[in-house]
Design a protein around this motif. Sequence first.
Motif, short mmCIF file in Angstrom:
data_model
loop_
_atom_site.label_atom_id
_atom_site.label_comp_id
_atom_site.label_asym_id
_atom_site.label_seq_id
_atom_site.Cartn_x
_atom_site.Cartn_y
_atom_site.Cartn_z
N UNK A 84 -8.80 15.01 12.07
CA UNK A 84 -7.40 14.19 11.84
C UNK A 84 -9.05 12.34 11.40
N UNK A 85 -8.80 12.68 10.16
CA UNK A 85 -10.03 11.36 10.04
C UNK A 85 -11.54 12.18 9.79
N UNK A 86 -11.72 11.42 8.02
CA UNK A 86 -13.45 11.86 8.42
C UNK A 86 -14.70 10.61 7.94
N UNK A 134 -15.89 12.04 -1.73
CA UNK A 134 -17.46 11.82 -1.34
C UNK A 134 -17.80 13.68 -0.75
N UNK A 135 -16.65 13.71 0.55
CA UNK A 135 -16.88 14.93 1.33
C UNK A 135 -17.69 15.98 0.08
N UNK A 136 -16.70 16.06 -0.59
CA UNK A 136 -16.79 17.20 -2.09
C UNK A 136 -17.68 17.42 -3.16
N UNK A 137 -18.08 16.24 -2.79
CA UNK A 137 -20.07 16.25 -3.72
C UNK A 137 -20.73 16.43 -2.50
N UNK A 138 -20.59 16.80 -1.78
CA UNK A 138 -21.78 16.94 -0.41
C UNK A 138 -21.34 18.23 -0.12
N UNK A 139 -20.52 18.73 -0.50
CA UNK A 139 -20.38 20.38 -0.38
C UNK A 139 -19.82 21.02 0.96
N UNK A 140 -18.97 19.44 1.37
CA UNK A 140 -18.32 20.03 1.90
C UNK A 140 -16.71 19.28 2.05
N UNK A 141 -15.68 20.71 2.62
CA UNK A 141 -14.31 21.04 2.19
C UNK A 141 -14.00 20.09 2.86
N UNK A 142 -12.78 19.81 2.95
CA UNK A 142 -11.74 18.49 3.20
C UNK A 142 -9.60 18.09 2.45
N UNK A 143 -9.54 18.41 3.37
CA UNK A 143 -7.91 18.01 2.10
C UNK A 143 -7.27 16.46 2.02
N UNK A 144 -7.21 15.88 1.77
CA UNK A 144 -6.05 14.73 1.45
C UNK A 144 -5.18 14.98 1.88
N UNK A 145 -4.63 13.36 2.34
CA UNK A 145 -2.97 13.99 2.65
C UNK A 145 -2.83 13.00 4.43
N UNK A 154 0.93 -0.74 -0.49
CA UNK A 154 -0.04 -0.04 0.07
C UNK A 154 1.11 1.15 0.03
N UNK A 155 2.12 1.22 0.62
CA UNK A 155 2.91 2.39 0.38
C UNK A 155 3.40 2.32 -0.53
N UNK A 156 3.90 1.79 -1.31
CA UNK A 156 4.02 1.74 -2.41
C UNK A 156 3.34 1.45 -3.68
N UNK A 157 2.19 1.79 -3.52
CA UNK A 157 1.21 2.32 -4.37
C UNK A 157 1.30 3.11 -5.26
N UNK A 158 0.60 3.77 -6.11
CA UNK A 158 0.39 4.77 -6.70
C UNK A 158 -0.44 5.76 -6.29
N UNK A 159 -0.05 6.74 -5.42
CA UNK A 159 -0.84 7.99 -4.53
C UNK A 159 -0.55 8.80 -4.97
N UNK A 160 -1.90 9.95 -4.90
CA UNK A 160 -1.93 11.33 -5.75
C UNK A 160 -1.14 11.78 -4.42
N UNK A 161 -0.35 13.05 -4.26
CA UNK A 161 0.15 14.21 -3.52
C UNK A 161 -0.51 14.49 -3.10
N UNK A 162 -0.45 15.01 -1.46
CA UNK A 162 -0.84 15.56 -0.65
C UNK A 162 -1.56 17.05 -0.88
N UNK A 163 -2.89 17.32 -0.66
CA UNK A 163 -3.36 18.79 -0.94
C UNK A 163 -2.65 19.85 -0.15
N UNK A 165 -8.36 8.68 -0.73
CA UNK A 165 -8.87 10.21 -1.29
C UNK A 165 -10.67 9.90 -1.76
N UNK A 166 -10.91 8.96 -1.32
CA UNK A 166 -12.73 8.42 -2.31
C UNK A 166 -13.72 9.05 -0.96
N UNK A 167 -12.82 9.38 0.39
CA UNK A 167 -13.98 10.35 1.07
C UNK A 167 -13.76 11.55 0.97
#
Length: 628
Positions: free
Chosen positions: A429-431, A461-472, A409-418, A456-458
């Motif tokens: 921390x954690x939603x 999903x938050x953003x689609x419902x209008x809640x802002x969150x940061x990936x990282x 999981x650590x080596x998998x392709x992962x998008x950059x942190x926001x 990232x999926x979480x």
Amino acid sequence: MDTFLLQASIYLLAAVIAVPIASRLGFGSVLGYLAAGLVIGPILGLVHETGDLQHFAEFGVVMMLFLIGLELEPRALWDMRHKLIGLGGLQISVTTLAVMVAAMALGLAWQPALAVGLIFALSSTAIVLQTLTEKRLIQTSGGRSIFSVLLTQDIAVIPMLVLLPLLAVGGGGGASLSADGSIDRTHADDAAHHSMSLVEGLPGWGVALVTLGAIAAIIVVGLYLTGPLFRFIHQARLREMYTAFALLIVLGIAFLMILVGLSPALGTFLAGVVLANSEFRHELESDIEPFKGLLLGLFFITVGAGISFTTFLAAPFVILGLTFGMMALKGVILYGLARAFGLSHSDRWLFTLGLAQAGEFGFVLVSFSLQQNVLTGALGERILLVIALSMLFTPLVFMLYEYLAPRLQGESTRPDDDEIDETGPVIIAGVGRFGQIVNRMLQSTGFKTVVIDHDMETIQLMRRFGFKGFFGDPTRPDLLHAAGIETARVLCVALDDRKSTNTLVAYARRLRGDDLHIVARARDRTHVYELYQAGANDIVRETFDSSLRAGRYVLENIGLTEYEASEAEKTFFHHDRMTVRELAKHWKPGVAAADNPEYIARARELEKELETALLSALDSTGRTGTDD
């Protein structure tokens, strides 16, 4: 009768000793059963003839697929059609061809080489699904893909049995494979003459009609007759009648499938899917589950006991080379298919390692191939041993996956942190399912929050419902500083991972001292003690409040008024908070509570204080005892 009781006692004793030891060592129950079979079979020689018993134990596989069918609604099965046809179909066809080419390179003619390819294209439904369930991997993307392929393989056994007689390279006589790997030609013809079949001697269209009729009968009985029969049995008010009826459904359908030449496991799976929406689904599950577990365990023991050490010791390096070579070849194909179908990095390896072995239906195909003179006796013995050894190695392969999974999981392709460009008085921390409720409550009340989550999926999903969150990763100091950890008033730690939670709480406490209020989510009471030591102020056990509410509802419905039940709930809540803080002083990391006499003594004192506090609370409401 005496011999049967002796053999049964040996099997049960071996299971009772080996399985708990294997489970405590982290090897899982499957490896424990296989090891028990090895000890009482090839090593100690306490059991010899396992063939008949193995046929009986195979009903564990049948019952397992029935229970899996109960968990799947027809719509869910329809949603899996692409994986069933695409992923499963490609796995069988590509593996068959690859093994066939490899077998021909080793000197086999194309007919037996194709038979070997069909045999090794199958994987072990029993071992793989049992292990996935135990390790809670069945609901992952890789686990669902594995299940789709296994189901396709079970269906594919039917055309394989039709094809194998066409590959016969000689005439006359059949042979069957006994449980110890030796060839038994004495009973093959008798078995053929005495077999029961509804389709024997029918033309092709007749076989098709009878087969479709059997499947239609299963669907009709499941939809229209099961309910009335269950209600009729309910009138008897006897628990054993429910169990008898559940067993009748499974065994009756299995027998019907055998009569029309289909896989009994496939028939019971279909019945399970039909009954998935039934009001009696949970009753069926609870009645069948004990039999499934015991028969599956017995099946694994017979696999271990059936390994022929004589054949193995005659050419150990050849047998091991064939086993590892077959698993490596299947692994390459499986990994390629996993990439082609877009599985994530860790799910690819779960899919690859989980299906690389041969399966229990391979025993059936080997025996049938010998009867039809497709394989020679010596080749059949080696194939049987390769199947058994690959099944024996499978639990070890799953242990390897568990070891590699965090690294994969650590080596998998992962998008950059926001890049976090906001600060606020509250950092969450954690939603997940826990943190999102906290976040919604705070934002609805008008408070600003900064949410960080590593999924990232979480976040999307938050953003689609209008809640802002940061990936990282919320445990990264640079992200916490960007979120304003130096000025925040409250940090709410709602991470799923226990170790990450402890790390984050300890870091935040060292950074801010007593200026920051830390609210943390705990998995259990031991985790509460760890978080107190790390520096959390308020700790919430994730199921505690919901359990309190359920307890209050129970009290209201066994005689207490709403006010009395509410007072009991409040008293229990405040006393429990005090109890946890008090016991945290006596808790010792790495020491089980049962081995800590000071902890046990104080826990008993506090439990008596709780009883007194609850009685006092009820007395203050005017209640002196329970209703008569």
